[in-house]
Write an enzyme that holds these catalytic residues in place. Sequence first.
Site, PDB file in Angstrom:
ATOM      1  N   SER A  42      23.695  -0.982 -27.232  1.00 42.33           N
ATOM      2  CA  SER A  42      23.722  -1.379 -28.641  1.00 42.33           C
ATOM      3  C   SER A  42      23.970  -2.882 -28.689  1.00 42.33           C
ATOM      4  O   SER A  42      24.438  -3.469 -27.701  1.00 42.33           O
ATOM      5  CB  SER A  42      24.837  -0.639 -29.383  1.00 42.33           C
ATOM      6  OG  SER A  42      25.063  -1.202 -30.657  1.00 42.33           O
ATOM      7  N   TYR A  77      33.574   2.483 -29.844  1.00 41.44           N
ATOM      8  CA  TYR A  77      32.115   2.542 -29.640  1.00 41.44           C
ATOM      9  C   TYR A  77      31.648   1.274 -28.933  1.00 41.44           C
ATOM     10  O   TYR A  77      30.902   1.337 -27.947  1.00 41.44           O
ATOM     11  CB  TYR A  77      31.417   2.707 -30.980  1.00 41.44           C
ATOM     12  CG  TYR A  77      29.912   2.732 -30.890  1.00 41.44           C
ATOM     13  CD1 TYR A  77      29.243   3.828 -30.344  1.00 41.44           C
ATOM     14  CD2 TYR A  77      29.149   1.671 -31.359  1.00 41.44           C
ATOM     15  CE1 TYR A  77      27.862   3.856 -30.261  1.00 41.44           C
ATOM     16  CE2 TYR A  77      27.772   1.689 -31.280  1.00 41.44           C
ATOM     17  CZ  TYR A  77      27.124   2.787 -30.735  1.00 41.44           C
ATOM     18  OH  TYR A  77      25.749   2.805 -30.656  1.00 41.44           O
TER      19      TYR A  77
END
Length: 261
Positions: free
Chosen positions: A138, A151
Site C-alpha cells: 500500500s 495497517y
Amino acid sequence: MNHKVIWITGASSGIGQALAKAYDNLGFRIIISARNQEALEQIKNQSKHPTNIYVLPLDLSDPDSFPSKTKEAIKAFGKLDVLINNGGISQRSLAAETSIEVDRKIMEVNFFGTVCLTKELLPHFINNKGGHFVAISSLVGKFGTPFRSTYAASKHALHGFFDTLRAEHYRDNINVTIVCPGFIRTNVSVNALTGDGSPLNEMDEAQEKGMSPEQCAKQIIMAIEQQKEEVLVGGKEKYAVYLKRFFPSIFSKIIRKAKVR
C-alpha cells in the site's frame, strides 16, 4: 507469458478479483484463494476459461493449513510460477483506541500470513530455478497516516521482508515485485477493522473516488511482466511518497491536517 501458473490470494473481491478476471481473459492458468469459497466458485463459473481456474479456499490466519494448501496449489497444474500475495485486512481506528488484539490480528494476517505462505512456496521456486513473488502492499507501506497505525506497520514490514528476500534469492532467479496501491475503488474500507475489531461498514470517500480495480489490475500485471521491483498505483496520492522522501517536514504538516478516517 500465459503458460505460467498464477496463484492469487484475496481473490474473492477487489483487486484480487480484478486480477483473476484479467488473467483469465489473457488465458492464464490461475489458482484463486480466499476464505469465501462461494465467491471464488462464482468467479470461476463466470470466467471465460473455467478449466484454467482452480478454486482453493485459504485462510491467511491459519498457517497450519499452508503446507497442505501449497501442495494442493502446486498439484493443481503441476507447478507454480507466480504468487500474488493480495489477501489482507485494513484498519480505521486511532492507535490509542485500538485494542492490542486487533493489532495482533492485523499483523497475523497481513504480515505473518503472507510471510508464512511465501516461505512455504519458496522451496518450489528454488527447485524450479525461478519464480515470482508479488506483495500487494500500500502507499501506507511507504508512510503512515492517521487511523491506519497497525495497517501501515504491517505493510512497512512487508517491504523489509520482501526487499531482503529479493536480495537473498537473486541467484535463484526469483523475482520480487512490491505493489503499492493508493485509493482503489474496493470494499477495503468497508471491511476495515475498527478499534474493537468490528468492521467499519462504510466506504471511504477517497476510496469511492479512486481508481477502478480493473485499471489497478492492469498496471499490476504490467509491472509483473516487466519484473519491476516496486510500483506505485493510483492517482495523485502517489506523489505523497516523493513529498515524504524529499520534503518530510512539509509532508508531516499536511498529513496531520489530512481529512482521513
